[in-house]
Enzyme design. Structure first.
Site, short mmCIF file in Angstrom:
data_model
loop_
_atom_site.label_atom_id
_atom_site.label_comp_id
_atom_site.label_asym_id
_atom_site.label_seq_id
_atom_site.Cartn_x
_atom_site.Cartn_y
_atom_site.Cartn_z
NE ARG A 125 5.66 -9.37 -62.71
CZ ARG A 125 4.77 -10.39 -63.09
NH1 ARG A 125 5.29 -11.23 -64.08
NH2 ARG A 125 3.79 -10.67 -62.86
CE1 TYR A 143 14.94 -28.76 -94.07
CE2 TYR A 143 13.11 -28.61 -92.49
CZ TYR A 143 13.56 -28.46 -93.67
OH TYR A 143 12.83 -27.88 -94.91
CG MET A 167 7.04 -23.36 -91.11
SD MET A 167 7.32 -22.51 -92.43
CE MET A 167 8.97 -21.78 -92.27
CE LYS A 173 -1.07 -13.08 -67.25
NZ LYS A 173 -0.24 -12.73 -65.97
C1 LIG Z 1 -0.55 -13.53 -65.01
C2 LIG Z 1 -0.82 -13.42 -63.39
C3 LIG Z 1 -1.77 -13.88 -62.84
C4 LIG Z 1 -2.09 -15.41 -63.05
O1 LIG Z 1 -0.81 -16.31 -62.83
P1 LIG Z 1 -1.09 -17.59 -63.12
O2 LIG Z 1 0.22 -18.48 -62.76
O3 LIG Z 1 -1.28 -18.11 -64.40
O4 LIG Z 1 -2.30 -18.37 -62.30
C5 LIG Z 1 -1.83 -13.32 -61.50
N1 LIG Z 1 -1.75 -12.16 -61.10
C6 LIG Z 1 -0.77 -11.43 -62.09
C7 LIG Z 1 -0.41 -10.11 -61.36
C8 LIG Z 1 -0.18 -11.81 -63.07
O5 LIG Z 1 0.52 -11.30 -63.90
#
Ligand SMILES: *Cc1c(COP(=O)(O)O)cnc(C)c1O
Length: 368
Positions: free
Chosen positions: A133, A254, A307, A39
């Site tokens: 969640r 800055y 920046m 992702k």
């Molecule tokens: C993002 C995610 C993972 C991966 O988690 P990591 O800590 O990056 O290994 C696995 N399962 C779900 C449901 C996630 O949202």
């Protein structure tokens, strides 16, 4: 044509290291299948490059958050199994069908609409085991188990849950989530199951079930304290644009947020928060910041991050010249340390690397 003169932040992404990390995690989790979570554009490194490298290593199952990310994975791995974590709404049906994506169904409403709009098409079911969640409640899962005909239309190929505290080995929630997951799994005896993310893999074989879902560990970042050696995948470098000697008592950058206690050799480096190097990684009179790495030694960040620019302390470093490359994170400076100095975690740092940062891929696998 794009000018790729490597004049700002340059990310060297080692695809062989990515593949190697997957292979190590797979060995840790065997006989469970090792999937890959890609992702957020493969945690910032680029789905288009990461997915073929993981596929070449042997990975066959990928998780993304969004249908659009699923489309990108499908383009890179035509035969992969792809799960979409953020679930399903009826208006996404076309996207799921076109790209052969499997939704992770998190609510009873989503189960019902999948059964209606895509009956018999494969999906995953997520249950919530204490993170609060996404996922079905225990009660909903039990109800589902009592309705085999409905279940056949939902057509799950995976039962999954997610751990809230896997990075703290001794946390009580790990054990209680495991027990609840086992209880729910017993109601779906034929369904492959998956619980562990990267840190969850290290909690031991009890947590592996049929499939593990590492994300961050693949990219060589955060893993539990006693982590097995993982190869750094991303090395961030930028060049020194200017060197200057700054007198004791003078300030830098800055807001004149940092005053120098002694005369200091300062390197001004071509990277900044617009590249995703967090502004909060800078230093103030009352607060140390992150450090970079040059000629075998750490070089602390001086003052605020701008920046496009960062100032580094290179005092006493022999042979440093304008045009030299500085490592901002990578093999010598763990990204988690830079992230911690900025008050965040490696995950946020990686996924926040901006599009302006130039990505250079090395060690691409040969096409099989
Ligand atoms: C993002 C995610 C993972 C991966 O988690 P990591 O800590 O990056 O290994 C696995 N399962 C779900 C449901 C996630 O949202």
């Amino acid at each position: 044509m794009k000018v790729t003169a490597a004049t700002g932040l340059t990310l060297t992404i080692d695809l062989a290291a990515l593949a190697e990390n997957w292979t190590r995690l797979e060995a840790l989790a065997a006989p469970a299948e090792c999937a890959a979570v890609v992702k957020a554009d493969a945690y910032g490194i680029g789905i288009d490059e990461a997915v073929p490298a993981l596929w070449s290593a042997g990975c066959r199952t990928f998780f993304v958050a969004l249908p659009e990310e699923g489309r990108q994975v499908r383009a890179a791995a035509p035969d992969a199994t792809i799960y979409v974590l953020n679930g399903y709404f009826p208006d996404w049906t076309e996207a799921f069908r076109t790209h052969h994506l499997r939704p992770v169904l998190n609510t009873f409403t989503a189960l019902e609409s999948w059964a209606q709009h895509a009956p018999g098409e494969p999906s995953a079911i997520q249950v919530d085991t204490g993170m609060n969640r996404l996922g079905l409640t225990l009660h909903e899962a039990l109800e589902l188990a009592r309705r085999p005909e409905f279940l056949a239309r939902v057509a799950p190929t995976l039962l999954m849950s997610h751990l809230a505290c896997a990075d703290e080995r001794g946390h009580a929630l790990n054990q209680s989530q495991l027990m609840l997951f086992e209880e729910i799994k017993a109601q779906f005896p034929d369904l492959p199951a998956s619980l562990a993310n990267s840190a969850g893999i290290q909690l031991g074989a009890d947590y592996h079930f049929d499939m593990v879902r590492p994300g961050i560990a693949l990219y060589g970042a955060a893993f539990a304290e006693d982590r097995p050696p993982l190869a750094p995948v991303v090395t961030a470098k930028a060049r020194i644009l200017q060197l200057r000697d700054v007198a004791a008592g003078d300030s830098i950058g800055y807001g004149a947020a940092l005053h120098l206690r002694e005369e200091t050799s300062v390197a001004i480096v071509a990277a900044g928060y617009a590249d995703g190097y967090h502004r909060r990684a800078g230093s103030r009179d009352d607060h140390d910041g992150a450090a970079a790495w040059i000629r075998g030694e750490p070089a602390p960040v001086l003052g605020r991050v701008s920046m496009d620019l960062i100032a580094l302390d290179v005092s006493g470093r022999v042979g440093v010249t304008e045009g030299d490359w500085v490592e901002l994170f990578g093999p010598n400076v763990p990204i988690d340390e830079v992230a911690e100095a900025a008050g965040t975690i490696g995950y946020e740092f990686m996924t926040g690397l901006s599009r302006r940062a130039e990505r250079v891929y090395v060690n691409r696998p040969q096409a099989a």
